[in-house]
Design a protein around this motif. Structure first.
Motif, PDB file in Angstrom:
ATOM      1  N   ILE A  22       9.554   2.199   4.606  1.00 43.68           N
ATOM      2  CA  ILE A  22       8.428   1.411   5.121  1.00 43.68           C
ATOM      3  C   ILE A  22       7.228   1.491   4.169  1.00 43.68           C
ATOM      4  O   ILE A  22       6.072   1.400   4.584  1.00 43.68           O
ATOM      5  CB  ILE A  22       8.023   1.838   6.546  1.00 43.68           C
ATOM      6  CG1 ILE A  22       7.691   3.337   6.603  1.00 43.68           C
ATOM      7  CG2 ILE A  22       9.116   1.483   7.538  1.00 43.68           C
ATOM      8  CD1 ILE A  22       7.052   3.755   7.938  1.00 43.68           C
ATOM      9  N   ALA A  23       7.508   1.628   2.889  1.00 42.72           N
ATOM     10  CA  ALA A  23       6.441   1.749   1.882  1.00 42.72           C
ATOM     11  C   ALA A  23       5.527   0.527   1.876  1.00 42.72           C
ATOM     12  O   ALA A  23       4.339   0.634   1.525  1.00 42.72           O
ATOM     13  CB  ALA A  23       7.049   1.954   0.502  1.00 42.72           C
ATOM     14  N   HIS A  24       6.057  -0.654   2.255  1.00 43.45           N
ATOM     15  CA  HIS A  24       5.231  -1.868   2.283  1.00 43.45           C
ATOM     16  C   HIS A  24       4.070  -1.743   3.255  1.00 43.45           C
ATOM     17  O   HIS A  24       3.035  -2.391   3.068  1.00 43.45           O
ATOM     18  CB  HIS A  24       6.095  -3.074   2.667  1.00 43.45           C
ATOM     19  CG  HIS A  24       6.903  -2.856   3.900  1.00 43.45           C
ATOM     20  ND1 HIS A  24       8.154  -2.251   3.869  1.00 43.45           N
ATOM     21  CD2 HIS A  24       6.663  -3.118   5.212  1.00 43.45           C
ATOM     22  CE1 HIS A  24       8.632  -2.169   5.102  1.00 43.45           C
ATOM     23  NE2 HIS A  24       7.748  -2.686   5.934  1.00 43.45           N
ATOM     24  N   ARG A  25       4.217  -0.919   4.301  1.00 43.70           N
ATOM     25  CA  ARG A  25       3.132  -0.747   5.272  1.00 43.70           C
ATOM     26  C   ARG A  25       1.985   0.069   4.688  1.00 43.70           C
ATOM     27  O   ARG A  25       0.852  -0.035   5.171  1.00 43.70           O
ATOM     28  CB  ARG A  25       3.648  -0.050   6.536  1.00 43.70           C
ATOM     29  CG  ARG A  25       4.656  -0.838   7.332  1.00 43.70           C
ATOM     30  CD  ARG A  25       4.943  -0.165   8.658  1.00 43.70           C
ATOM     31  NE  ARG A  25       3.824  -0.286   9.573  1.00 43.70           N
ATOM     32  CZ  ARG A  25       3.663  -1.279  10.459  1.00 43.70           C
ATOM     33  NH1 ARG A  25       4.569  -2.248  10.534  1.00 43.70           N
ATOM     34  NH2 ARG A  25       2.614  -1.312  11.249  1.00 43.70           N
ATOM     35  N   GLY A  26       2.298   0.897   3.698  1.00 40.92           N
ATOM     36  CA  GLY A  26       1.267   1.747   3.104  1.00 40.92           C
ATOM     37  C   GLY A  26       1.554   1.988   1.646  1.00 40.92           C
ATOM     38  O   GLY A  26       2.108   3.031   1.274  1.00 40.92           O
ATOM     39  N   PRO A  27       1.210   1.030   0.785  1.00 42.63           N
ATOM     40  CA  PRO A  27       1.526   1.163  -0.638  1.00 42.63           C
ATOM     41  C   PRO A  27       0.614   2.101  -1.412  1.00 42.63           C
ATOM     42  O   PRO A  27       0.869   2.379  -2.584  1.00 42.63           O
ATOM     43  CB  PRO A  27       1.377  -0.272  -1.154  1.00 42.63           C
ATOM     44  CG  PRO A  27       0.372  -0.902  -0.236  1.00 42.63           C
ATOM     45  CD  PRO A  27       0.614  -0.275   1.107  1.00 42.63           C
ATOM     46  N   ASP A  28      -0.458   2.641  -0.754  1.00 46.42           N
ATOM     47  CA  ASP A  28      -1.465   3.403  -1.490  1.00 46.42           C
ATOM     48  C   ASP A  28      -1.175   4.894  -1.587  1.00 46.42           C
ATOM     49  O   ASP A  28      -1.679   5.571  -2.493  1.00 46.42           O
ATOM     50  CB  ASP A  28      -2.843   3.209  -0.845  1.00 46.42           C
ATOM     51  CG  ASP A  28      -3.308   1.765  -0.906  1.00 46.42           C
ATOM     52  OD1 ASP A  28      -2.926   1.066  -1.863  1.00 46.42           O
ATOM     53  OD2 ASP A  28      -4.042   1.332   0.002  1.00 46.42           O
ATOM     54  N   ASP A  29      -0.397   5.443  -0.649  1.00 41.13           N
ATOM     55  CA  ASP A  29      -0.173   6.896  -0.654  1.00 41.13           C
ATOM     56  C   ASP A  29       1.022   7.217   0.230  1.00 41.13           C
ATOM     57  O   ASP A  29       1.381   6.444   1.133  1.00 41.13           O
ATOM     58  CB  ASP A  29      -1.417   7.627  -0.142  1.00 41.13           C
ATOM     59  CG  ASP A  29      -1.347   9.137  -0.392  1.00 41.13           C
ATOM     60  OD1 ASP A  29      -0.570   9.558  -1.268  1.00 41.13           O
ATOM     61  OD2 ASP A  29      -2.066   9.889   0.300  1.00 41.13           O
ATOM     62  N   SER A  30       1.630   8.371  -0.021  1.00 40.22           N
ATOM     63  CA  SER A  30       2.766   8.813   0.790  1.00 40.22           C
ATOM     64  C   SER A  30       2.748  10.335   0.881  1.00 40.22           C
ATOM     65  O   SER A  30       2.522  11.023  -0.116  1.00 40.22           O
ATOM     66  CB  SER A  30       4.086   8.343   0.169  1.00 40.22           C
ATOM     67  OG  SER A  30       5.189   8.839   0.890  1.00 40.22           O
TER      68      SER A  30
END
Length: 635
Positions: free
Chosen positions: A28-36
């Motif tokens: 689900i990286a598209h929901r939060g491309p700025d940090d993980s």
């Protein structure tokens, strides 16, 4: 605005290891491309020494406190940790109160207020949050995991509790990569999908996988897993208020709602369709900024589906910095991508223009305001007028038994979006039915009789005894005693709004890393609108009266009186032209996946009837094509 994942397991053999939680988060990286970030404690034991391992994952779309506010987030002693998707608009007020009671804040973001508020009052904290959210809180002191979803269902939250393990995520695709979860299609969900064009909460397309209902929280602790409602507003109660006071109160509430949603540390704009709702939100947003507000609309080459001329008129009136996108929708080209992102069959064809609008708007801003909710709250849909009129006619004489009605119902459909024949036929089909079924007739994609003729005998045998109508009946019952228009609009707030519109906007926007905020859906506005006498909102077959009375001075008068135009696409025309080869290569092919549920000859008859112009089955064929595409992606 972000994506969250996680798990709690009560047995060592059900552990979610570091690699799996990272995979769940990455998908689900598209929901939060700025940090993980991920965090795990596989060795935690409860008070009796039993296993209670936990893993949390987070993808971030940075909107507020860009450098700080990283998640998973912990309280001062590290005993409470949280992942959170959404925005809390009253966080600054909460923060001041919490600091006054001794809490120390490590960030400037909105999420930390949730964490400290939970420390003080536990699950009672959710009723004090004004925002859109999906929250997971791991409480090591109480040995429990708490999940919560906002009142309106603006943010999604899926979960599965099976064999001593709870797994959750913002999207189903995270759960699908965990072995043993998304394994068996629920036949009842297929039946519901063909009825509503979505699968109502708490179900999903998969057996044993659920949506947390809006306005609810869930707890997993030593006593088991339970789901409870925290938003207990009662739409059956009408409050006495003068018209003048109602106008003033609406001005105050909606203006404050917009003001709260203007807080952002990144560029912000507004969707502007040229309709009443988006125009009002744009006007009120303009009051909150010294710079021209950026506005965005999307146009199509088919005039019956293009309203950008109205958007341009409003933009000129409000002096916004307006961008008009014109696209030729390539629904065939984006179909696979669209179906993949929505995770389960979702048949609202307006997801296509919403997808394009989100994609193009994201090139300029990271946050967009939207007018979603105005039709449901203030009785703007044509179907409310049809229901009101049908009720009046039924009291006078049985119109559905008049000579010639059958002939009218056999007239060929029109492809035009606002065809009188098409609308008249739907109206006549509903006459004579009980009121809740009459309303379902305006909502359903496949009527019960058509579903029955479509299904194979084997599929019918798999279906449970419960009628798909039970979902609508349950929300309809919440407004017992109110007038028919209020009952229909309240039902939409509790069903169509979260299950269809919020799903559509969340997935289409988050697929492009765009946050969409909906000021009309501030819970204070929702509760206020539900409490109003119907004549303030709807009278003489006209809706949205109070919006006009409160804000007539803010936007051009013709915006209030022009014909309503849905956010649609020429779906009927497409299935006679562009989609025709694809339909024959998939839905009518020997290896058609939908043949598992539907009789081939019934599907072929439906296609032929549409292609020959006998009937307009465009929306039904779109739902079948979405289901076929989804089934092919699973194989």
């Amino acid at each position: 605005m972000c994506g969250i994942t996680g798990s709690v397991w009560l047995r060592d053999d059900r552990r979610v290891d570091d690699e799996l939680i990272r995979s769940m988060t990455q998908v689900i990286a598209h929901r939060g491309p700025d940090d993980s970030q991920t965090w795990c404690d596989p060795t935690h034991r409860d008070g009796q020494g039993r296993t209670m391992g936990v893993a949390l994952g987070f993808r971030r779309l940075s909107i507020i406190d860009l450098e700080g506010a990283r998640q998973p987030m912990a309280n001062e002693d590290g005993r409470v940790r949280m992942v959170f998707n959404g925005e809390i608009y009253n966080y600054q007020t909460l923060r001041q109160r919490l600091q006054g009671s001794g809490h120390r804040f490590a960030t400037e973001g909105d999420g930390e207020s949730i964490l400290h508020l939970y420390e003080d009052i536990g699950t009672d904290c959710f009723s004090q949050l004004n925002g859109m959210f999906a929250i997971a809180i791991w409480d090591a002191t109480r040995n429990r995991l708490v999940l919560a979803r906002d009142r309106i269902g603006q943010k999604p939250l899926f979960y599965s509790f099976k064999d001593g393990r709870l797994v959750f995520s913002s999207e189903l695709k995270s759960l699908s990569i965990v072995p043993g979860i998304c394994e068996e299609i629920d036949p009842a969900a297929v039946d519901e999908f063909l009825t509503y064009q979505y699968i109502p909460h708490p179900g999903t397309i998969w057996k044993g996988v659920h949506k947390l209902p809006p306005g609810h929280f869930a707890v997993l602790d030593s006593s088991g897993f339970r789901v409870e409602r925290y938003w207990n507003y009662d739409p059956s109660i009408e409050h006495a208020i003068s018209h003048g006071d109602a106008v003033e109160r609406l001005r105050e509430l909606l203006s404050d709602s917009v003001r709260l949603r203007m807080r952002s540390d990144v560029p912000l704009g507004s969707f502007l369709s040229g309709g009443i709702d988006s125009s009002l939100i744009t006007a009120l947003a303009g009051d909150c900024t010294d710079q021209p507000l950026r506005t965005f609309s999307i146009g199509f080459s088919v005039a019956d589906f293009d309203e950008t001329a109205y958007a341009a008129k409003v933009a000129g009136h409000l002096k916004t910095e307006h961008t008009r996108f014109e696209v030729t929708p390539d629904a065939i080209g984006i179909l696979d991508k669209l179906v993949w992102h929505y995770d389960e069959p979702f048949g609202d064809s307006s997801a296509v223009p919403t997808w394009y609008l989100s994609e193009l708007t994201r090139q300029s801003v990271k946050v967009a305001l939207s007018g979603d909710g105005g039709d449901e709250l203030f009785a703007g849909y044509d179907r409310y007028r049809a229901l009101w009129l049908s009720q009046k006619l039924q009291r006078l004489f049985p119109v559905h038994k008049m000579p010639g009605i059958g002939l009218i119902q056999r007239l060929p459909d029109s492809n035009q979006q606002r065809s009188l024949v098409r609308r008249g036929k739907r109206f006549l089909e509903a006459l004579g039915q009980p009121v809740v079924r009459r309303y379902l007739n305006w909502l359903q994609i496949f009527p019960e009789s058509m579903r029955a003729s479509l299904y194979t005998d084997e599929f019918v045998a798999e279906l449970p005894g419960e009628d798909p109508l039970a979902f609508l009946e349950s929300v309809w019952a919440r407004s017992e005693g109110r007038d028919i228009v209020t009952r229909a609009s309240t039902s939409d707030v509790l069903s169509y709004l979260p299950c269809d519109l919020m799903t559509k906007v969340d997935i289409a926007s988050m697929a492009h890393g765009l946050e969409v905020r909906q000021p009309m859906l501030d819970y204070r506005v929702v509760e206020f609108a539900a409490s109003l006498p119907v004549e303030y909102k709807f009278r003489g077959r006209r809706g949205k009266l109070l919006l006009q009375d409160a804000f007539a001075d803010r936007i051009p008068g013709e915006i209030f009186t022009r014909p309503k135009m849905g956010f649609g696409i020429p779906i009927g025309k497409w299935f006679r032209e562009d989609f025709r080869p694809l339909v024959h290569e998939t839905m009518l092919a020997d290896d058609a996946k939908i043949s598992r549920f539907f009789r081939r000859e019934a599907v072929a008859d439906l296609v032929h009837s549409h292609e020959s112009g006998q009937q307009n089955h465009g929306y039904r064929l779109w739902n079948l094509l979405v289901l076929e595409t989804w089934l092919r992606q699973q194989s």
